[in-house]
Scaffold this active site. Structure first.
Site: not given
Ligand code: ACO
Length: 322
Positions: A113, A249, A279
């Site tokens: 990214c 970003h 993203n």
């Molecule tokens: N729909 C419904 N539920 C979902 C989904 C979905 N699409 N995806 C995950 N879940 C569930 C998970 O399975 C989990 O369930 P569980 O508690 O029963 O196991 C629950 O939702 C909570 O998941 P978390 O990981 O705790 O949720 P969080 O609040 O951390 O959000 C997210 C997840 C959006 C991925 C967040 O952590 C995030 O944005 N992280 C950064 C990742 C990122 O940006 N990556 C891209 C590349 S790096 C960058 O660009 C910075």
């Protein structure tokens, strides 16, 4: 002293739009979950026959037109991408040929990214060193081709697109400061397990998707981007109150809000596209920059901070006057 300055920007987004409601039909998710956790409402996706170079060419044409330069004047091409058309030749050479740009250095940078920030920083150094006068710099991804569409943890996050800038030598800054960083110890938190080394591939096959420990990535991203933004201003001796725009970003609205808060910057001074683009990895910063410039919010002479964070981990910032 020679500086570099952005003379024009352009963007391209694929025609096909996938909304959160469309995704509800593909994986076990809801519009509400995606919006509240990420800020994403819709994203653009390439057609099967559409490539990263196709998007680069369209975005570049718009930037070239806006900058009012001739393709014959371009003497450097750098493209930040993790989804190039091929492993080689590098995508910048494909773009060079298609745009009819004469012989010059043309290469791509893979920094996930942070790819565009790495590319822009490198172009700035070329210009400051007197090695180039007019660079085409692009961030582009067709990352939806890499996504595992059965994995709700990742497929809801990403989108495709390309953003381009023409960076010219100038006696006035322009780019004021750049900072790049990386820390390879975090590889396991975010990677795509396909490359030349088949033994590293997921389950030993070419079938792969993005491997991501979302909440861990989130924590490191928030901490790192806060530091990156403060470092950029401190080293330029600029107070945060002087900043006109943050062009971050666009990974997640909550990461962006945390960075803005750390800078004491109201969200009105942040260019947000995450709701419309998702993203788009290396494309996200130049896409947001072009949106902010073309809708008239970012004005010539204003102070703009661009920052990004991505797989590696890699991170970086560019502080500039438009
Ligand atoms: N729909 C419904 N539920 C979902 C989904 C979905 N699409 N995806 C995950 N879940 C569930 C998970 O399975 C989990 O369930 P569980 O508690 O029963 O196991 C629950 O939702 C909570 O998941 P978390 O990981 O705790 O949720 P969080 O609040 O951390 O959000 C997210 C997840 C959006 C991925 C967040 O952590 C995030 O944005 N992280 C950064 C990742 C990122 O940006 N990556 C891209 C590349 S790096 C960058 O660009 C910075």
């Amino acid at each position: 002293m020679m500086y570099s300055r952005i003379a024009g920007t352009g963007r391209y987004l694929p025609e096909k739009v996938l909304t959160n409601f469309d995704l509800e039909k593909i994986v076990d998710t809801t519009d509400e979950w995606i919006r509240t956790r990420t800020g994403v409402e819709r994203r653009h996706c390439v057609r099967e026959d559409e490539t990263t170079s196709d998007m680069c060419v369209e975005a570049a044409k718009r930037a070239i037109q806006k900058a009012d330069v001739d393709v014959a004047d371009i003497d450097l091409i750098i493209i930040g991408t993790t989804s190039p058309d091929l492993i080689f030749p590098n995508v910048a050479t494909i773009v060079q040929h298609r745009l009819g740009i004469p012989a010059c250095p043309a290469f791509s940078i893979e920094a996930a990214c942070t790819g565009f920030i790495y590319a822009l920083t490198t172009a700035d150094k070329f210009i400051k060193a007197g090695e180039a006068k007019c660079a085409l710099v692009v961030g582009a991804e067709c990352i939806t081709k890499l996504v595992d569409w059965t994995d709700r943890n990742t497929c809801v996050l990403f989108g495709d697109g390309a953003g381009a800038v023409i960076l010219k030598s100038s006696e006035q800054p322009g780019i004021i400061g750049t900072h790049l960083g990386a820390d390879g110890q975090y590889k396991e938190l975010l990677y795509y397990p396909v490359g030349a080394s088949k033994e590293l591939h997921k389950a030993g096959t070419d079938e792969a998707g993005i491997v991501m420990a979302g909440s861990e990535v989130f924590k490191v991203a928030v901490k790192t981007l806060g530091n990156v933004a403060s470092q950029a201003l401190e080293s330029a001796g600029i107070d945060q109150s002087e900043l006109d725009w943050l062009v971050p970003h666009q990974a997640n609205i909550r990461i962006i809000q945390a960075t803005a808060k750390r800078l004491g910057l109201p969200m009105e001074k942040v260019i947000l596209t995450v709701q419309d683009h998702g993203n788009t990895s290396a494309a996200s910063v130049p896409l947001a920059l072009d949106v902010g410039i073309r809708d008239g919010r970012i004005q010539p002479g204003q102070l703009v901070l661009m920052e990004a964070f991505g797989g590696g981990f890699t991170w970086g910032s560019v502080l500039m006057r438009l």
